[in-house]
Design an enzyme around this catalytic site. Structure first.
Site, PDB file in Angstrom:
ATOM      1  CG  HIS A 462      -0.298   0.119   2.535  1.00 55.21           C
ATOM      2  ND1 HIS A 462      -0.024   1.329   3.127  1.00 55.21           N
ATOM      3  CD2 HIS A 462       0.128  -0.826   3.412  1.00 55.21           C
ATOM      4  CE1 HIS A 462       0.537   1.127   4.316  1.00 55.21           C
ATOM      5  NE2 HIS A 462       0.652  -0.175   4.510  1.00 55.21           N
ATOM      6  CB  CYS A 481       1.014  -3.992   5.382  1.00 52.12           C
ATOM      7  SG  CYS A 481      -0.433  -5.061   5.421  1.00 52.12           S
TER       8      CYS A 481
END
Length: 583
Positions: A462, A481
Site C-alpha cells: 500500500h 504490511c
C-alpha cells in the site's frame, strides 16, 4: 484344468529363465536398463536376499551413513528397489557405474550448490568404492543402499530445499514440485550419462538463482583466500573518518580489494584519501549502508564480517529459491525484505524497475512473513479497517483522554454490518464490540491505493503519507504490511499488464479524486513473492549483502546444523489473519 494351467506357467517360467537368471518374476517398473548378469551366481544370491538385506530396508537407520536416520526416505527407498525387482542399481561388472561416479563427484562439489558435502557422505565414498573389490554380496548391497539414499537426498534437497518452509510458518507450498523420487531416480538418475545436466534440470530455472550460485563459487574462493592470508580485523573507530583523516590505509585497501570495491595495487600508508573513500562508497552501496564515503563504525563492522558468513548468506538465499513453486520461481513482483526493495520483472524475467519499501517492525511481532501469492486486485482510496489489537493498544488510550479523538483524527466507528455509529464508547472499542476504520483520503494510513494478494496473514502492498521513511537506509516501521515508495508508478505498471486503458494519468485521477474504496480486479493475477534473501546478485554480477533483520537466516542455520532428517512440518500453528487490515 489345474494341471494344464501349471504346465503353462511352467513353460513361461522356463522361457523366462532362458533370458534372465531372475526366473519367473513380475515386470520391472523402471525405464533403466537391466543390470548385468555377468555375475549371475552372485546376483542370484543377492536376489534371494532381495538384493538389500531385509533388515536394511525395514530399518530406518543405516549405521554406515554420515546421517544414519533415513526414516524420511525409508518407504521411498523400499519402493525404488521393489520397482526394480531388487536389482542393484549403481554397480556393473563389480565397479561403480558412470552415473554413480557422477553423483559421487556431485556430492563432493555440493558446497558450490550451497549444500553440505557431508550430508551426502562425501568423505566415505572412496573407501566404499575400494571395498567393492572384495566382491561381497553384502558390500554391493550396502554400497547400493547408501548411494540410493544419498542420491535421493541430494536431488530432493536441490529440488525443494532441505527444510520445508512450513516449519518456519512461511506460506510456501513445495508439494507440487516434489518428484516421485523412487520413479525419478530409477528412470532418470540410475543410467544418467550427464549427471551435471540432470542436476541442472532439477534446480530452479531462474537466472537469479544461477547468478547466486556463481557468486557463491566466487565467495567460497574468497573466503579460503581470506582464511589463508589470516587477515586481521580492521581497527574500530569512535567516529567517522572523512577524506584526509588518519587510518591504516594499506590494510583497508587490501580489504576493499578482496571483493573488488577498489582495483589495482596501490601504495597506501596512513591517510584515508578520496580513492579509498570511493571504494568505501562502493562497499556501502552493496551492504545497505548509507553511501557517504566515510569510514563509519557501521561500515568497519560490516567490513570485518568474515567472508565465511557471506558464503552462508548466499547459501541461505539459494535454499529459499529452491522453495519457490514453479509459478513463482520467475515472479512478476518480488519484495526482498532485508533489502527493503520491491522489484518488478518483465515477462522475460528481466528487472523492469525497483523501488524502496517499508516492511514490518523487527520488534513487537510485526515481522513480515515470507510467502507466495497471486495479486488479484487494487483498491483506490481505501478505508483502513483498524485491527482490534491495534485499536485497543494505540487508539483506546487517546479515546479515554479525549472523547472526540477518533473524529478529529479522521476515524469512524461501525457495527459488524458496516453501519456508521455516532454513539460508542472506548470500552466497546477495547472489547472489539465495534469496529474502527480510518476514512479514505491523503492522510489515511494506507495512503491512496492498496494492492491485494489474499493471504492468511492479511499482508498487502500500500501507499503511505509517511513518505519521509523512504529516505532511511533501514526501513522496518510497519505493522507487517509493505509500504511502497512510488504507488502511482506501481499501480500503472500493474494495470498495464492487464492490457486495459489505465495509464499514469488515470491512476493519478483515481487516487486523488476518484470514488472511495474503488476496487479494480486484475484479469490475469500477477505472481508476487515476499522473499528473504540477505544476499542478492544484481544483473551485472555485483553481490549485495544485508543484515538478517528478522533472524530468519539464523533460525534456518540452527535447524540445518542438526543434519538430516530435516523438519517437514510446522513447529507451531500458522498465524491467521485477524479482523481488520494489517498496516
Amino acid at each position: 484344468m489345474m494341471k494344464v494351467s501349471l504346465r503353462v506357467v511352467g513353460a513361461v517360467c522356463f522361457l523366462a529363465l532362458l533370458v534372465s537368471v531372475d526366473g519367473c518374476r513380475r515386470h520391472r517398473k523402471t525405464k533403466s536398463a537391466p543390470n548385468t548378469t555377468q555375475y549371475a551366481e552372485n546376483v542370484q544370491k543377492l536376489v534371494e536376499k532381495k538384493v538389500i538385506p531385509k533388515e536394511m530396508l525395514d530399518a530406518k537407520e543405516m549405521p554406515s551413513l554420515r546421517w544414519p536416520d533415513f526414516s524420511d526416505y525409508q518407504t521411498i527407498v523400499a519402493t525404488f528397489y521393489d520397482d526394480r525387482n531388487y536389482e542393484i542399481a549403481w554397480t556393473r561388472d563389480g565397479a561403480p557405474t558412470a552415473s554413480a561416479k557422477g553423483f559421487i563427484q556431485a556430492f563432493h562439489d555440493a558446497a558450490a550448490k550451497g549444500l553440505i558435502p557431508e550430508d551426502y557422505d562425501d568423505s566415505r565414498w572412496a573407501a566404499r568404492v575400494q571395498k567393492l573389490s572384495d566382491q561381497s554380496a553384502d558390500t554391493f548391497a550396502a554400497f547400493d543402499v547408501a548411494m540410493t539414499v544419498n542420491v535421493m537426498r541430494y536431488i530432493s534437497d536441490l529440488r525443494i530445499g532441505r527444510v520445508n518452509p512450513l516449519h518456519f510458518n512461511f506460506d510456501i507450498n513445495v508439494a507440487d514440485k516434489k518428484y516421485d523420487l523412487a520413479e525419478f531416480v530409477s528412470d532418470n538418475a540410475v543410467d544418467a550419462t550427464d549427471v551435471p545436466g540432470l542436476i541442472a534440470k532439477v534446480e530452479p530455472d531462474s537466472e537469479q538463482y544461477r547468478k547466486a550460485e556463481v557468486a557463491l563459487g566466487r565467495y567460497l574462493d574468497l573466503a579460503k583466500q581470506q582464511e589463508t592470508n589470516g587477515a586481521e580485523p580492521l581497527p574500530m573507530v569512535d567516529k567517522a573518518v572523512s577524506v584526509g583523516g588518519s587510518y591504516p590505509a594499506g590494510q583497508l585497501w587490501a580489504r576493499l580489494l578482496l571483493e573488488g570495491d577498489v582495483e589495482g595495487d596501490a601504495q597506501k600508508t596512513t591517510v584515508f584519501d578520496k580513492e579509498l573513500s570511493d571504494g568505501v562508497k562502493s562497499f556501502q552501496g552493496r551492504h545497505g549502508i548509507e553511501v557517504d564515503g566515510k569510514l563509519t563504525p557501521q561500515t568497519i563492522k560490516s567490513l570485518n564480517v568474515p567472508l565465511t558468513e557471506r558464503v552462508a548468506q548466499l547459501q541461505n538465499s539459494l535454499e529459499r529459491w529452491r522453495w519457490l513453486p514453479d509459478p513463482y520461481v520467475n515472479p512478476r513482483l518480488m519484495v526482498n525484505l532485508p533489502e527493503f526493495v520491491l522489484r518488478g520483472f518483465t515477462p522475460e524475467h528481466k528487472v523492469d524497475f525497483t523501488m524502496r519499501v517499508v516492511v514490518g517492525k523487527v520488534m513487537g511481532q510485526h515481522q513480515t512473513p515470507v510467502f507466495t501469492h497471486m495479486m488479484k486486485y487494487l483498491v483506490f482510496r481505501p478505508y483502513w479497517n483498524v485491527p482490534a489489537d491495534i485499536a485497543r493498544k494505540e487508539l483506546v488510550p487517546h479515546m479515554t483522554a479525549n472523547q472526540g479523538y477518533l473524529a478529529n483524527k479522521n476515524f469512524e466507528v461501525t457495527d459488524s454490518k458496516g453501519t456508521v455509529l455516532t454513539n460508542y464508547s472506548a470500552k466497546q472499542v477495547a472489547q472489539g464490540g465495534v469496529m474502527v476504520r480510518e476514512r479514505p483520503g491523503p492522510k489515511n494510513s494506507l495512503g491512496l491505493v492498496k494492492f491485494i494478494f489474499p493471504n492468511q496473514y492479511d499482508i498487502y502492498l500500500h501507499s503511505t503519507p509517511a513518505v519521509s521513511l523512504f529516505e532511511r537506509t533501514r526501513r522496518d516501521f510497519s505493522h507487517g504490511c509493505i509500504r511502497v515508495q512510488k504507488p502511482e508508478d506501481l499501480a500503472a505498471w500493474v494495470l498495464a499488464t492487464q492490457g486495459g486503458d489505465w495509464d499514469l494519468e488515470k491512476v493519478h485521477t483515481a487516487m486523488t479524486s476518484g470514488p472511495d474504496n474503488h476496487t479494480v480486479s486484475l484479469k490475469t493475477p500477477l505472481p508476487i513473492v515476499i522473499f528473504y534473501a540477505t544476499a542478492w546478485v544484481e544483473e551485472d554480477g555485483q553481490v549485495h549483502f544485508f543484515d538478517d533483520i528478522y533472524g530468519y537466516d539464523a533460525e534456518m542455520e540452527k535447524v540445518l546444523a542438526k543434519g538430516p532428517p530435516y523438519p517437514m512440518k510446522p513447529y507451531a500453528s500458522t498465524p491467521k489473519a485477524k479482523p481488520g487490515d494489517t498496516m
